[in-house]
Design a protein around this motif. Structure first.
Motif, short mmCIF file in Angstrom:
data_model
loop_
_atom_site.label_atom_id
_atom_site.label_comp_id
_atom_site.label_asym_id
_atom_site.label_seq_id
_atom_site.Cartn_x
_atom_site.Cartn_y
_atom_site.Cartn_z
N LEU A 161 11.49 -11.94 -11.80
CA LEU A 161 10.48 -11.18 -11.08
C LEU A 161 11.08 -9.93 -10.46
O LEU A 161 10.49 -8.84 -10.52
N MET A 162 12.26 -10.07 -9.90
CA MET A 162 12.91 -8.96 -9.21
C MET A 162 13.31 -7.85 -10.18
O MET A 162 13.19 -6.66 -9.86
N ASP A 163 13.81 -8.23 -11.36
CA ASP A 163 14.25 -7.20 -12.31
C ASP A 163 13.14 -6.78 -13.29
O ASP A 163 13.38 -6.07 -14.26
N HIS A 164 11.92 -7.27 -13.03
CA HIS A 164 10.72 -6.88 -13.79
C HIS A 164 10.78 -7.29 -15.26
O HIS A 164 10.14 -6.66 -16.12
N SER A 165 11.55 -8.33 -15.58
CA SER A 165 11.64 -8.78 -16.97
C SER A 165 10.60 -9.84 -17.31
O SER A 165 10.43 -10.20 -18.48
N MET A 166 9.90 -10.35 -16.32
CA MET A 166 8.84 -11.34 -16.56
C MET A 166 7.59 -10.62 -17.05
O MET A 166 7.16 -9.63 -16.48
N THR A 167 7.01 -11.10 -18.13
CA THR A 167 5.80 -10.50 -18.69
C THR A 167 4.57 -10.98 -17.91
O THR A 167 4.35 -12.19 -17.77
N ARG A 168 3.78 -10.02 -17.41
CA ARG A 168 2.55 -10.37 -16.69
C ARG A 168 1.43 -9.45 -17.14
O ARG A 168 1.46 -8.25 -16.85
N HIS A 211 0.39 -0.33 -15.71
CA HIS A 211 -0.02 0.24 -16.98
C HIS A 211 -1.39 -0.35 -17.34
O HIS A 211 -1.61 -1.54 -17.17
N PHE A 212 -2.29 0.49 -17.82
CA PHE A 212 -3.59 -0.04 -18.24
C PHE A 212 -3.97 0.48 -19.62
O PHE A 212 -3.55 1.55 -20.04
N GLU A 213 -4.80 -0.31 -20.30
CA GLU A 213 -5.28 0.04 -21.63
C GLU A 213 -6.73 -0.42 -21.74
O GLU A 213 -7.05 -1.57 -21.42
N VAL A 214 -7.60 0.47 -22.17
CA VAL A 214 -9.02 0.12 -22.31
C VAL A 214 -9.21 -0.81 -23.50
O VAL A 214 -8.78 -0.52 -24.61
N CYS A 226 -4.25 -4.84 -18.03
CA CYS A 226 -3.29 -4.27 -17.07
C CYS A 226 -1.97 -5.00 -17.19
O CYS A 226 -1.94 -6.24 -17.21
N ILE A 227 -0.89 -4.24 -17.28
CA ILE A 227 0.45 -4.83 -17.33
C ILE A 227 1.22 -4.35 -16.11
O ILE A 227 1.32 -3.14 -15.85
N LEU A 228 1.74 -5.30 -15.37
CA LEU A 228 2.47 -4.98 -14.14
C LEU A 228 3.93 -4.68 -14.43
O LEU A 228 4.63 -5.48 -15.05
N GLU A 229 4.36 -3.52 -13.97
CA GLU A 229 5.79 -3.21 -14.01
C GLU A 229 6.44 -3.66 -12.71
O GLU A 229 7.62 -3.99 -12.67
N THR A 230 5.65 -3.66 -11.64
CA THR A 230 6.07 -4.20 -10.34
C THR A 230 5.02 -5.23 -9.92
O THR A 230 3.98 -5.34 -10.56
N GLY A 231 5.27 -5.95 -8.85
CA GLY A 231 4.32 -6.98 -8.43
C GLY A 231 4.03 -6.93 -6.95
O GLY A 231 4.42 -7.83 -6.21
N ARG A 232 3.32 -5.91 -6.51
CA ARG A 232 2.98 -5.78 -5.09
C ARG A 232 1.66 -6.50 -4.78
O ARG A 232 0.84 -6.72 -5.66
N THR A 233 1.48 -6.82 -3.53
CA THR A 233 0.25 -7.47 -3.09
C THR A 233 -0.97 -6.63 -3.46
O THR A 233 -1.02 -5.43 -3.16
N HIS A 234 -1.94 -7.26 -4.14
CA HIS A 234 -3.21 -6.61 -4.51
C HIS A 234 -3.00 -5.39 -5.41
O HIS A 234 -3.85 -4.50 -5.46
N GLN A 235 -1.89 -5.34 -6.15
CA GLN A 235 -1.52 -4.11 -6.85
C GLN A 235 -2.61 -3.59 -7.80
O GLN A 235 -2.99 -2.42 -7.72
N ILE A 236 -3.09 -4.43 -8.70
CA ILE A 236 -4.10 -3.97 -9.66
C ILE A 236 -5.38 -3.57 -8.94
O ILE A 236 -5.99 -2.54 -9.25
#
Length: 308
Positions: A161-168, A211-214, A226-236
């Motif tokens: 999660l910290m190094d953003h390697s987890m796919t979400r 990142h977003f894609e229609v 939506c693909i998260l590069e980071t994981g902040r509270t309520h980010q999307i």
């Protein structure tokens, strides 16, 4: 319990009790403080008051905030949708409306309550009220979470999660038509200084990239990936609102008048991928969008088919 005592200053007179207390704690949201007040852990001049109580100059506010060790989390026989399980991890498909872990105002009915009934072994890194919880999704968001059964698994998943390697990867239904086929929202997020229950784009906040894609344009809404590069509270939720397209059904960042009766925002954590903490194998899981999501999309698709 941690005990705190405050005196109401002249410029704080007529403040609501919950607002006054939350303003004195940078790491506590207003909803958290409201839960504390509901438990009877806050007093004004020695008397219990409600969250909406208007404070007077020189009044004394006392509050007790529990440590993690003060919370007694009960096992509850709540059905779970388990996508995968082994000796290190459990992959769960969370339903909309379920809180991930206990906190003031939500001590029962959470994912943790259900996990404690289902599974004897969960990592203890996050304390007694968040056993096994590596990451969270909001109450109003459905979808996939990975839970750690032991501390070693927890540490390795947290590193991803910290190094953003987890796919979400998420599916979101936004208000309005997004004309760009794809895009990147790079805007730092922090706590809203006016309403602490909210997050906002803040130049002094933490780095946040979405990142977003229609996927599909409907009559009044847009279905996006939506693909998260980071994981902040309520980010999307915050980022899509920031570009003028808040999520359908969002009770905090969305439109005040909502067309559909929903329990939360139209946001689903559809895909989760991670390197298994013991085998080193990359694993990826997907979940189908829930029925409430399908129904709303179905209504909007039918509207497109109707003659003008």
């Amino acid at each position: 319990m941690n005990y705190f005592k405050f005196k109401v200053c002249e410029n704080e007179e007529d403040s609501r009790l919950d607002v006054f207390i939350s303003n004195n704690f940078e790491d506590k949201s207003r909803s958290y403080i409201q839960g504390i007040i509901e438990l009877g852990n806050a007093k004004v001049n020695g008397r219990l008051k409600k969250s909406n109580y208007k404070l007077k100059y020189n009044e004394i506010v006392e509050i007790e905030i529990p440590d993690n060790t003060d919370l007694k989390v009960e096992k509850e026989n709540i059905p779970l949708d388990i996508l995968y399980e082994d000796s290190d991890v459990i992959v769960v498909n969370k339903v909309q409306g379920m809180v991930v872990h206990p906190a003031p105002g939500n001590y029962t009915g959470t994912l943790v309550n259900a996990l404690l009934y289902y599974c004897k072994d969960l990592s203890g890194i996050n304390g007694v009220n968040r056993p096994g919880i590596v990451h969270r999704i909001d109450k109003g968001t459905s979808g996939i979470l990975v839970v750690a059964k032991n501390d070693n698994a927890h540490k390795k998943l947290a590193e991803q999660l910290m190094d953003h390697s987890m796919t979400r990867e998420y599916l979101a239904l936004t208000e309005g038509i997004i004309h760009d086929d794809s895009g990147v929202i790079d805007a730092p997020l922090g706590r809203d200084p006016v309403n602490r229950i909210r997050m906002c784009v803040n130049k002094n906040g933490r780095n946040a990239i979405t990142h977003f894609e229609v996927i599909e344009r409907l009559k009044t809404s847009t279905l996006v990936k939506c693909i998260l590069e980071t994981g902040r509270t309520h980010q999307i939720r915050v980022h899509m609102g920031y570009i003028g397209h808040p999520l359908v059904g969002d009770p905090v960042y969305g439109y005040k008048k909502q067309r559909f009766r929903l329990e939360g925002q139209m946001l689903h954590a559809k895909k989760l991928g991670f390197i298994h903490p013991s085998t080193g194998e990359y694993m990826e899981f997907e979940s189908e969008i829930p029925n409430h999501f399908k129904k709303v999309i179905g209504v909007l698709r039918n509207e497109l088919k109707q003659p003008k």
